[in-house]
Design an enzyme around this catalytic site. Structure first.
Site, PDB file in Angstrom:
ATOM      1  N   ASP A 190      35.275  18.969  19.844  1.00 57.13           N
ATOM      2  CA  ASP A 190      36.187  18.718  20.967  1.00 57.13           C
ATOM      3  C   ASP A 190      36.845  20.053  21.298  1.00 57.13           C
ATOM      4  OD1 ASP A 190      38.215  18.155  22.676  1.00 57.13           O
ATOM      5  OD2 ASP A 190      38.959  16.394  21.588  1.00 57.13           O
ATOM      6  N   LYS A 232      40.821  20.838  30.368  1.00 53.60           N
ATOM      7  CA  LYS A 232      41.868  21.857  30.570  1.00 53.60           C
ATOM      8  C   LYS A 232      41.360  23.071  31.360  1.00 53.60           C
ATOM      9  CE  LYS A 232      44.571  20.165  26.669  1.00 53.60           C
ATOM     10  NZ  LYS A 232      45.724  19.462  27.158  1.00 53.60           N
ATOM     11  N   TYR A 276      43.481  14.952  17.838  1.00 49.02           N
ATOM     12  CA  TYR A 276      43.671  14.113  19.026  1.00 49.02           C
ATOM     13  C   TYR A 276      42.507  14.369  19.971  1.00 49.02           C
ATOM     14  CZ  TYR A 276      45.966  12.258  23.253  1.00 49.02           C
ATOM     15  OH  TYR A 276      46.277  11.551  24.385  1.00 49.02           O
TER      16      TYR A 276
HETATM   17  N1  HOZ Z   1      48.315  15.364  25.194  1.00 45.47           N
HETATM   18  C1  HOZ Z   1      48.699  16.537  25.898  1.00 45.47           C
HETATM   19  C2  HOZ Z   1      49.011  17.651  24.969  1.00 45.47           C
HETATM   20  N2  HOZ Z   1      48.127  17.877  23.908  1.00 45.47           N
HETATM   21  C3  HOZ Z   1      49.905  16.278  26.771  1.00 45.47           C
HETATM   22  C4  HOZ Z   1      49.517  16.099  28.154  1.00 45.47           C
HETATM   23  C5  HOZ Z   1      50.684  15.996  29.126  1.00 45.47           C
HETATM   24  O1  HOZ Z   1      51.702  15.411  28.811  1.00 45.47           O
HETATM   25  O2  HOZ Z   1      50.554  16.507  30.230  1.00 45.47           O
END
Ligand code: HOZ
Length: 430
Positions: free
Chosen positions: A239, A267, A144
């Protein structure tokens, strides 16, 4: 456990927010309970709006490696805010931040700040296309890279959690420019290069997959990608939105000793505020406007509050002696505890861990080294496990296909509570 307030907050939210949440996986849909609405957090503890208390192992999906509301981060943000919250003009702290990133991340010589990991990956791919003058990219099933159109093809994270790996709304012409290979399978990548000679701009990969649950790279996989991209004149993009500053000061590229051409970050780099970045070799980064022709911009990019929070977090990681050794020890302790629990209960659980990120897969498979193996997990079991973990005061990801994160703030007591809660939750699904 009383959760009446969260229940009614969710009802209210659904009236005005699609699905009641601003990011799908937060809706707890795959674990079959209503989401917990958070009131506040400090260190490793979060409190919900019903005053239930949890020890947190989600860490806002990775950023909070120092724990919640770290005093130094709070002070940096408050000091910055007192001088204004946004100027849309250059500030010195942006250069300081860039210098700190260049110092810590081995392959990055120049870096551009953006506001999220999604922006970072979208921009890095545009840059790779502009630099190579090619259009196709290769990504891996189950990886992802945020919600950019090019990446919502066999995507992981919330997309697999909700069974939506290919999203409507992505045009056919965009989708055809994204080729998908199998994680940990170099042959599948070599085949795509052979079939699309001189057309592939870049391979983008999570050096440790974290969005189909944690799947470590097999021995030689990252180096193999490095070789294949170099041989074929394509760029390698790591990534590192999750792994950056988490596995080592210099992220996965330092941890595994393989250097990409471009790196995307998010992050941890924001210290809990919305920040992303992408960086790499000077000759590639200098293709960006205003120096070069590849366009990318942002009103809030390099925002002073976000820079203050992020820079404080990065410096803390850079300057704390043995930060990563300590994280490794804590995470290894949890891994050993989880494995012992499963063994004593006679259960087959595959525990994948790299540094302070890990996932327990509820599967009968012997290993989880690929997307297909991750998908053998029993998500019904995970849902039951999750509910019992929450009942035991543990806040863990409401999806099988995410990570559990250990932070510098976690104490021995927190980790023992986690292992004990894991045992109780495992007993519930036995
Ligand atoms: N896509 C995020 C985890 N890999 C989730 C982000 C969120 O819901 O804050």
């Amino acid at each position: 456990m009383n959760n009446n307030n969260s229940k009614s907050a969710f009802q209210k939210a659904q009236e005005v927010i699609p699905g009641g949440v601003n990011s799908p996986v937060r809706a707890f849909k795959s674990v079959g309970i209503d989401p917990i609405f958070i009131k506040k957090a400090k260190g490793t503890t979060i409190w919900d709006i019903d005053n239930n208390e949890y020890t947190d192992f989600v860490a806002s999906w990775g950023p909070l490696i120092l724990g919640h509301a770290h005093d130094d981060v709070l002070k940096a943000v408050a000091d910055a805010a007192a001088n204004g919250t946004s100027y849309g003009a250059p500030t010195e702290i942006e250069t300081e931040m860039a210098e700190q990133i260049v110092k810590m991340v081995p392959s990055v010589e120049k870096v551009r700040m953006v506001n999220s990991g999604t922006e970072a990956t979208m921009s890095a791919v545009r840059l790779a296309r502009g630099y190579t003058n090619r259009e196709l990219i290769i990504k891996f099933s189950g990886c992802y890279h945020g919600h950019g159109d090019s990446f919502l093809i066999k995507a992981g994270s919330g997309a697999i959690t909700l069974g939506l790996p290919d999203s409507p709304g992505v045009t056919k012409s965009t989708a055809k420019d994204t080729l998908t290979a199998d994680y940990n399978n170099l042959e599948s990548v070599a085949k795509l290069f052979a079939e699309n000679k001189d057309q592939i701009a870049a391979v983008i990969v999570e050096p440790v997959a974290g969005n189909m649950g944690v799947v470590p790279p097999a021995e030689g996989f990252l180096q193999g990608l490095r070789n294949l991209t170099t041989e074929n004149g394509a760029l390698l993009i790591f990534d590192e939105v999750i792994t950056g500053f988490r596995l080592a000061k210099g992220g996965a590229q330092e941890y595994f000793g393989v250097m990409p051409d471009l790196t995307t970050l998010g992050k941890i780099i924001g210290g809990g505020l919305p920040v992303g970045a992408y960086g790499g070799r000077k000759e590639i980064m200098d293709m960006l406007a205003p120096l070069g022709p590849v366009y990318q911009a942002g009103t809030l990019s390099g925002n002073p509050l976000a820079m203050a929070a992020g820079l404080t977090a990065l410096k803390k990681l850079d300057e704390t002696p043995n930060a990563y050794e300590d994280l490794e020890k804590k995470a290894a302790f949890v891994e050993a505890g989880f494995k012992l629990n499963a063994k004593e209960l006679g259960m087959n659980v595959v525990l994948n861990r790299v540094g302070s990120m890990m996932t327990a897969f509820f599967t009968d498979a012997e290993q989880v080294a690929s997307f297909d193996e991750a998908m053998t997990s029993d998500t019904g079991k995970y849902a039951t496990y999750f509910k019992h973990a929450v009942e035991n005061g543990l806040y863990i990801a409401p999806s099988q296909f995410e990570c559990l994160f250990i932070s510098m703030a976690h104490t021995e007591k927190d980790l023992e509570k986690l292992i004990k809660g894991n045992r109780a939750a495992l007993q519930a699904i036995k």
